[in-house]
Design an enzyme around this catalytic site. Structure first.
Site, mmCIF file in Angstrom:
data_model
loop_
_atom_site.group_PDB
_atom_site.id
_atom_site.type_symbol
_atom_site.label_atom_id
_atom_site.label_comp_id
_atom_site.label_asym_id
_atom_site.label_seq_id
_atom_site.Cartn_x
_atom_site.Cartn_y
_atom_site.Cartn_z
ATOM 1 N N TYR A 1 0.979 -47.506 -72.807
ATOM 2 C CA TYR A 1 -0.183 -46.987 -71.881
ATOM 3 C C TYR A 1 -0.031 -46.864 -70.523
ATOM 4 O O TYR A 1 -0.448 -45.614 -69.730
ATOM 5 C CB TYR A 1 -1.429 -48.063 -72.266
ATOM 6 C CG TYR A 1 -2.058 -47.513 -73.405
ATOM 7 C CD1 TYR A 1 -1.850 -48.333 -74.766
ATOM 8 C CD2 TYR A 1 -2.952 -46.410 -73.715
ATOM 9 C CE1 TYR A 1 -2.225 -48.000 -76.034
ATOM 10 C CE2 TYR A 1 -3.276 -45.966 -74.841
ATOM 11 C CZ TYR A 1 -3.258 -46.900 -76.044
ATOM 12 O OH TYR A 1 -3.550 -46.483 -77.135
ATOM 13 N N ASN B 1 -10.030 -36.410 -75.506
ATOM 14 C CA ASN B 1 -9.040 -36.933 -74.610
ATOM 15 C C ASN B 1 -9.352 -38.061 -73.788
ATOM 16 O O ASN B 1 -10.528 -38.238 -73.312
ATOM 17 C CB ASN B 1 -8.663 -35.685 -73.804
ATOM 18 C CG ASN B 1 -8.096 -34.506 -74.574
ATOM 19 O OD1 ASN B 1 -7.802 -34.776 -75.755
ATOM 20 N ND2 ASN B 1 -7.928 -33.435 -73.764
ATOM 21 N N HIS C 1 -13.386 -41.013 -77.381
ATOM 22 C CA HIS C 1 -12.274 -41.884 -77.775
ATOM 23 C C HIS C 1 -11.722 -42.799 -76.706
ATOM 24 O O HIS C 1 -10.671 -43.721 -76.639
ATOM 25 C CB HIS C 1 -10.955 -41.279 -78.225
ATOM 26 C CG HIS C 1 -11.275 -40.471 -79.696
ATOM 27 N ND1 HIS C 1 -10.261 -39.496 -80.090
ATOM 28 C CD2 HIS C 1 -12.026 -40.963 -80.418
ATOM 29 C CE1 HIS C 1 -10.795 -39.114 -81.272
ATOM 30 N NE2 HIS C 1 -11.896 -39.740 -81.661
ATOM 31 N N CYS D 1 -11.151 -56.597 -70.598
ATOM 32 C CA CYS D 1 -10.350 -57.789 -71.171
ATOM 33 C C CYS D 1 -10.497 -57.622 -72.598
ATOM 34 O O CYS D 1 -11.432 -57.438 -73.365
ATOM 35 C CB CYS D 1 -11.116 -58.979 -70.860
ATOM 36 S SG CYS D 1 -10.634 -60.343 -71.652
ATOM 37 N N THR E 1 -8.090 -28.866 -80.606
ATOM 38 C CA THR E 1 -7.933 -29.935 -81.427
ATOM 39 C C THR E 1 -7.354 -29.447 -82.758
ATOM 40 O O THR E 1 -7.809 -28.452 -83.248
ATOM 41 C CB THR E 1 -9.469 -30.833 -81.528
ATOM 42 O OG1 THR E 1 -9.162 -31.988 -82.308
ATOM 43 C CG2 THR E 1 -10.429 -29.844 -81.944
HETATM 44 N N1 APR Z 1 -4.134 -25.006 -75.847
HETATM 45 C C1 APR Z 1 -4.775 -25.101 -76.785
HETATM 46 N N2 APR Z 1 -4.615 -25.760 -77.989
HETATM 47 C C2 APR Z 1 -3.402 -26.181 -77.971
HETATM 48 C C3 APR Z 1 -2.365 -25.901 -76.845
HETATM 49 C C4 APR Z 1 -2.896 -25.277 -75.641
HETATM 50 N N3 APR Z 1 -1.945 -25.171 -74.710
HETATM 51 N N4 APR Z 1 -1.154 -26.498 -77.374
HETATM 52 C C5 APR Z 1 -1.356 -27.146 -78.534
HETATM 53 N N5 APR Z 1 -2.450 -26.842 -78.894
HETATM 54 C C6 APR Z 1 -3.543 -27.426 -79.952
HETATM 55 C C7 APR Z 1 -2.461 -27.608 -81.353
HETATM 56 O O1 APR Z 1 -2.275 -26.474 -82.087
HETATM 57 C C8 APR Z 1 -3.368 -28.744 -82.127
HETATM 58 O O2 APR Z 1 -4.314 -27.939 -82.976
HETATM 59 O O3 APR Z 1 -4.040 -28.714 -79.746
HETATM 60 C C9 APR Z 1 -4.236 -29.260 -80.922
HETATM 61 C C10 APR Z 1 -3.393 -30.823 -80.696
HETATM 62 O O4 APR Z 1 -3.784 -31.659 -81.875
HETATM 63 P P1 APR Z 1 -3.556 -33.262 -81.652
HETATM 64 O O5 APR Z 1 -2.120 -33.291 -81.250
HETATM 65 O O6 APR Z 1 -3.799 -33.785 -83.329
HETATM 66 O O7 APR Z 1 -4.773 -33.756 -80.926
HETATM 67 P P2 APR Z 1 -6.310 -33.983 -81.079
HETATM 68 O O8 APR Z 1 -6.789 -33.005 -82.018
HETATM 69 O O9 APR Z 1 -6.902 -34.175 -79.809
HETATM 70 O O10 APR Z 1 -6.101 -35.524 -81.853
HETATM 71 C C11 APR Z 1 -7.256 -35.975 -82.235
HETATM 72 O O11 APR Z 1 -6.215 -38.308 -82.767
HETATM 73 O O12 APR Z 1 -4.454 -39.444 -82.363
HETATM 74 C C12 APR Z 1 -5.828 -39.476 -82.201
HETATM 75 O O13 APR Z 1 -7.006 -40.529 -80.632
HETATM 76 C C13 APR Z 1 -6.007 -39.640 -80.708
HETATM 77 O O14 APR Z 1 -7.715 -38.029 -79.495
HETATM 78 C C14 APR Z 1 -6.959 -38.049 -80.626
HETATM 79 C C15 APR Z 1 -7.065 -37.659 -81.849
#
Ligand code: APR
Length: 250
Positions: free
Chosen positions: A72, A106, A123, A131, A198
């Protein structure tokens, strides 16, 4: 620069003209163009180097707090080194034109540093330290960052002496009530939901677009790739956040 499809432009302007509200749900893709790796992307993906179930759980913390804290601290350092991108700044501008609720998965602070008020960090937040045992917020300074240190002994709680953890929601933990209530309220009340960056794989946050739709909202996905949510949205902008969001401002 590709123009925004007329249908998306129309629904945004209808929302503004009718006094409706926009809810923006963001994920890791929102910060990708700031240099913060996504969780499930390709190549530079955060998880591809680490085993998520090894690090982002209370069990991992109990087993090896120094490894989890070291990871982290590395993530905090990356966020501190990063800058908000044009997408973050565009959302802050959009909020000046239409009532907007910002819900993010995020844990970074790039939305805030880009000028937005975040209504719900569903999240949690990397920098909201507390703590592990007594839950007391850690108000003191952050420990010195040591480059490339894989294992870093966490700081200690001044009240009970247990270790200080990041204020993020680990797998298996409940989402913060206030953030989740704000997020569901925004989804229920909005006229238009922009789903940005996402994969739509992690519930309950991934259920917010369906909740908004059940309450009559129009859904727009902004993502360069198809996602688990693509089939349920009304419109898609196959583009990145930093390119698409400024285009929405016209
Ligand atoms: N602009 C927009 N979208 C993008 C970009 C960009 N430049 N680059 C990548 N992406 C998209 C990808 O195509 C994907 O669909 O962002 C998404 C990222 O997906 P994840 O990595 O799964 O992230 P997220 O959806 O936020 O994950 C949800 O999972 O691990 C847990 O707590 C963590 O908050 C997170 C949650």
């Amino acid at each position: 620069m590709r123009a925004v499809p007329a249908a998306i432009d129309d629904v945004l302007h209808r929302t503004i003209d009718s006094g409706g509200h926009v809810c923006v749900l963001t994920g890791a893709g929102m910060s990708a163009e700031s240099g913060i790796p996504t969780f499930r992307g390709t190549h530079d993906s955060l998880w591809s180097r680490f085993d998520p179930m090894r690090l982002a759980t209370a069990g991992a913390w109990r087993e090896d707090p120094a490894l989890v804290w070291g990871w982290y601290r590395w993530r905090m350092h990356r966020v501190r080194e990063a800058q908000p991108n044009a997408g973050h700044r565009a959302l802050a501008q959009l909020a000046r034109r239409v009532p907007l609720w910002l819900v993010t998965q995020n844990v970074d602070d790039l939305h805030e540093r880009g000028g937005s008020t975040v209504d719900a960090h569903v999240h949690g937040s990397l920098f909201a330290l507390r703590c592990f045992a007594c839950g007391r917020a850690h108000e003191g300074p952050l420990d010195e960052y040591v480059d490339d240190a894989q294992r870093v002994e966490p700081m200690r709680c001044v009240a009970c002496g247990d270790r200080i953890r990041p204020g993020v929601v680990w797998f298996g933990e409940a989402l913060p009530d206030d953030a989740w209530n704000a997020a569901t309220d925004a989804a229920i009340r909005c006229t238009l939901m922009l789903v940005v960056g996402t994969s739509g794989l992690v519930y309950p946050a991934a259920g917010l677009p369906a909740l908004a739709r059940r309450h009559g909202a129009t859904l727009v996905e902004i993502n360069p790739e198809p996602t688990a949510l693509s089939a349920e949205v009304d419109h898609v902008l196959r583009a990145t956040a930093a390119r698409a969001l400024p285009q929405l401002l016209g």
